[in-house]
Design a protein around this motif. Sequence first.
Motif, short mmCIF file in Angstrom:
data_model
loop_
_atom_site.label_atom_id
_atom_site.label_comp_id
_atom_site.label_asym_id
_atom_site.label_seq_id
_atom_site.Cartn_x
_atom_site.Cartn_y
_atom_site.Cartn_z
N PRO A 200 -28.37 -8.61 27.36
CA PRO A 200 -27.72 -7.45 27.49
C PRO A 200 -27.04 -7.73 25.53
O PRO A 200 -25.77 -6.68 25.70
CB PRO A 200 -26.36 -8.43 27.91
CG PRO A 200 -26.58 -9.72 28.30
CD PRO A 200 -27.71 -9.63 28.52
N ASP A 201 -27.39 -8.16 25.22
CA ASP A 201 -27.00 -8.83 23.53
C ASP A 201 -27.67 -7.28 22.86
O ASP A 201 -28.93 -7.84 22.39
CB ASP A 201 -26.74 -10.25 22.87
CG ASP A 201 -26.45 -10.12 21.81
OD1 ASP A 201 -26.06 -9.63 21.36
OD2 ASP A 201 -26.37 -11.63 20.85
N LEU A 202 -27.12 -6.72 22.36
CA LEU A 202 -27.95 -6.20 21.39
C LEU A 202 -27.58 -6.35 19.99
O LEU A 202 -27.81 -5.37 18.45
CB LEU A 202 -27.10 -4.27 21.65
CG LEU A 202 -27.62 -4.41 22.84
CD1 LEU A 202 -26.95 -3.06 22.60
CD2 LEU A 202 -28.95 -4.01 23.55
N THR A 203 -26.81 -8.00 19.06
CA THR A 203 -26.69 -7.90 18.06
C THR A 203 -28.16 -7.71 17.19
O THR A 203 -29.07 -8.17 17.53
CB THR A 203 -26.64 -9.16 18.17
OG1 THR A 203 -24.29 -9.82 18.86
CG2 THR A 203 -25.63 -10.08 16.68
N GLY A 204 -28.21 -7.69 15.82
CA GLY A 204 -29.60 -6.75 15.10
C GLY A 204 -30.15 -5.62 15.51
O GLY A 204 -31.48 -5.97 14.92
N LEU A 205 -30.00 -5.54 16.59
CA LEU A 205 -31.02 -4.44 17.29
C LEU A 205 -31.26 -3.07 16.11
O LEU A 205 -30.40 -2.42 15.29
CB LEU A 205 -30.62 -3.84 18.16
CG LEU A 205 -31.52 -2.57 19.33
CD1 LEU A 205 -32.92 -3.51 19.89
CD2 LEU A 205 -30.92 -1.51 19.35
N ARG A 206 -31.50 -3.07 15.41
CA ARG A 206 -32.53 -1.76 14.86
C ARG A 206 -32.75 -0.64 14.98
O ARG A 206 -33.60 -0.05 15.85
CB ARG A 206 -34.06 -2.03 13.64
CG ARG A 206 -34.00 -3.27 13.19
CD ARG A 206 -35.23 -3.56 12.59
NE ARG A 206 -35.63 -4.01 13.43
CZ ARG A 206 -37.50 -3.90 14.11
NH1 ARG A 206 -38.06 -4.22 12.46
NH2 ARG A 206 -38.44 -3.81 14.69
N VAL A 207 -31.53 0.33 14.74
CA VAL A 207 -31.50 1.81 15.31
C VAL A 207 -31.76 2.83 14.38
O VAL A 207 -31.67 2.86 13.48
CB VAL A 207 -30.45 2.00 16.21
CG1 VAL A 207 -30.03 3.45 17.04
CG2 VAL A 207 -29.81 0.60 17.49
N ALA A 208 -32.31 3.74 14.61
CA ALA A 208 -32.22 5.11 14.10
C ALA A 208 -31.48 5.88 14.09
O ALA A 208 -31.84 6.79 15.62
CB ALA A 208 -34.06 5.54 13.64
N TYR A 209 -30.75 7.01 13.52
CA TYR A 209 -29.90 7.75 14.23
C TYR A 209 -31.01 9.04 13.16
O TYR A 209 -30.49 8.77 12.02
CB TYR A 209 -28.26 7.59 13.90
CG TYR A 209 -27.69 9.27 13.85
CD1 TYR A 209 -27.62 9.28 14.99
CD2 TYR A 209 -26.60 9.02 13.34
CE1 TYR A 209 -26.52 10.25 15.40
CE2 TYR A 209 -25.76 10.28 13.58
CZ TYR A 209 -25.90 10.76 14.28
OH TYR A 209 -24.45 12.21 14.74
N ALA A 210 -30.90 10.24 14.82
CA ALA A 210 -31.28 11.11 14.28
C ALA A 210 -30.76 12.58 14.61
O ALA A 210 -31.09 13.26 15.49
CB ALA A 210 -32.90 11.42 14.39
#
Length: 477
Positions: A262-272
């Motif tokens: 469940p932990d998303l800490t540090g997940l690299r997300v691109a927003y388009a």
Amino acid sequence: MHVSPTEADALCARDAVEIADLVRRRELSAREVVAAHLDRIGRVNATVNAIVTLDPEGALAAAGRADELAASGAELGPLHGLPIAFKDTHETRGMRTTHGSPIFAEHVPEQDDILVQRIEAAGAIRLGKTNVPEFAAGSHTFNRVFGATRNPYDPTRSAGGSSGGAAAALAARLQPIADGSDMGGSLRNPASFCNVVGLRPTPGRVPVLAADDLWETLAVAGPMGRTVADTALLLSVMAGPDARSPISLETPGAVFREPLAPDLTGLRVAYAPDLGGRVPVDAEVRAVVARQVAVLEELGCRVTEDCPDLDGAEDVFRTLRAHSFRTGFGALNDGSPDRFKPSLLWNIEEGLKLTAGDLARVQAEHGRIHLAAADFFSRYDVLIAPVSQVAPFDVEIEYPTVVDGRPQHTYLDWMRSAYLLTVLGAPALSVPAGFTPAGLPVGLQIVAAPRAERTVLRVGAAYEAATRHGRTAPLLP
């Protein structure tokens, strides 16, 4: 078996994972589950027209056999006792499969598609079939055999398509899981429109034996549910290798039933928000999607506005789709002007114009886009974007002709936010993201590198737990 409407509605509101667990522990019988869903279908389906073929006697008989199997102490499948109506483009042995076309209005197949075989072998119980556009062409579900499917959140609006009947049946609590398929958004758009979850898997994750092209990578089959966990449960049954499919992936489907971190800490997300300026998005949809950036940041994600290189993706998708339509439907075109709806006939005719040079050009471009995407996903774990460029539109029109002030000239134009990402060959998950001021659902698209279904499911599950938008049920009679 008699069940009160109140009891039926309470049972039908439960998640698929919960129902399956209760049946497995014999706290519910399969007959009780099927009877409750049949009761609700009888009261609600006329409003939405989601399920177009129904076999109540056969479903209850199958439920009785399922209960006998449970009583015998035999090992039960992961979907044991869960009712499902299959998409009306998926062949079901002994049950009418119309493809939404007058050509096949009385077609009764002699065998099941692979996904039907797998789902029923896992213990699911066939209720009937869900509505589709003609030959699944277009992201609005209407046809000359059964009419239009209506959105459970506003029956004057579209439920999307081509898995529109499936999405509407889920949202209306007529079934707990649903199968779908996706070429240009046919799982993702209806999930967005109906506030449910839909996963377009990596090509080959769910084997499909298309007689005209075993190497097809644009069109895939995939699962739908009201939650990410329910969707993952169905994927665990649909996925897995098949020796007859040259592109099927070797990973056993059971891995998708394993817990998600469940932990998303540090997940690299691109927003388009508009796929790098390539697609217009109506302001009300853009506003809902923009608010989700803060949600992901609160979950520990690092969000950067960025987009993969999609130059040429329009040409690749439209050319390969037209070629697929020429191959798949060209033999059915006998020259009669009303054989197909006009938009489908146009797409077939576009395929007839193609040359070998056209196909060679887009194959090379497709490869370049794939390599560019591999580089993109080495820098980001996931991409987020709108699923659909518009909110659910008027059920009486075929497609939106204007998006954010820009004209849309064909039945495909308004679907670009989904189909440009089809070209990446990547898993794409649609999850509920909230509602417009008018109360119409909006979906968030979560995309990861090819074969990374567990990544999009993990992100989707954490996001879903934080927002709970999918828990808002439609108000239906």
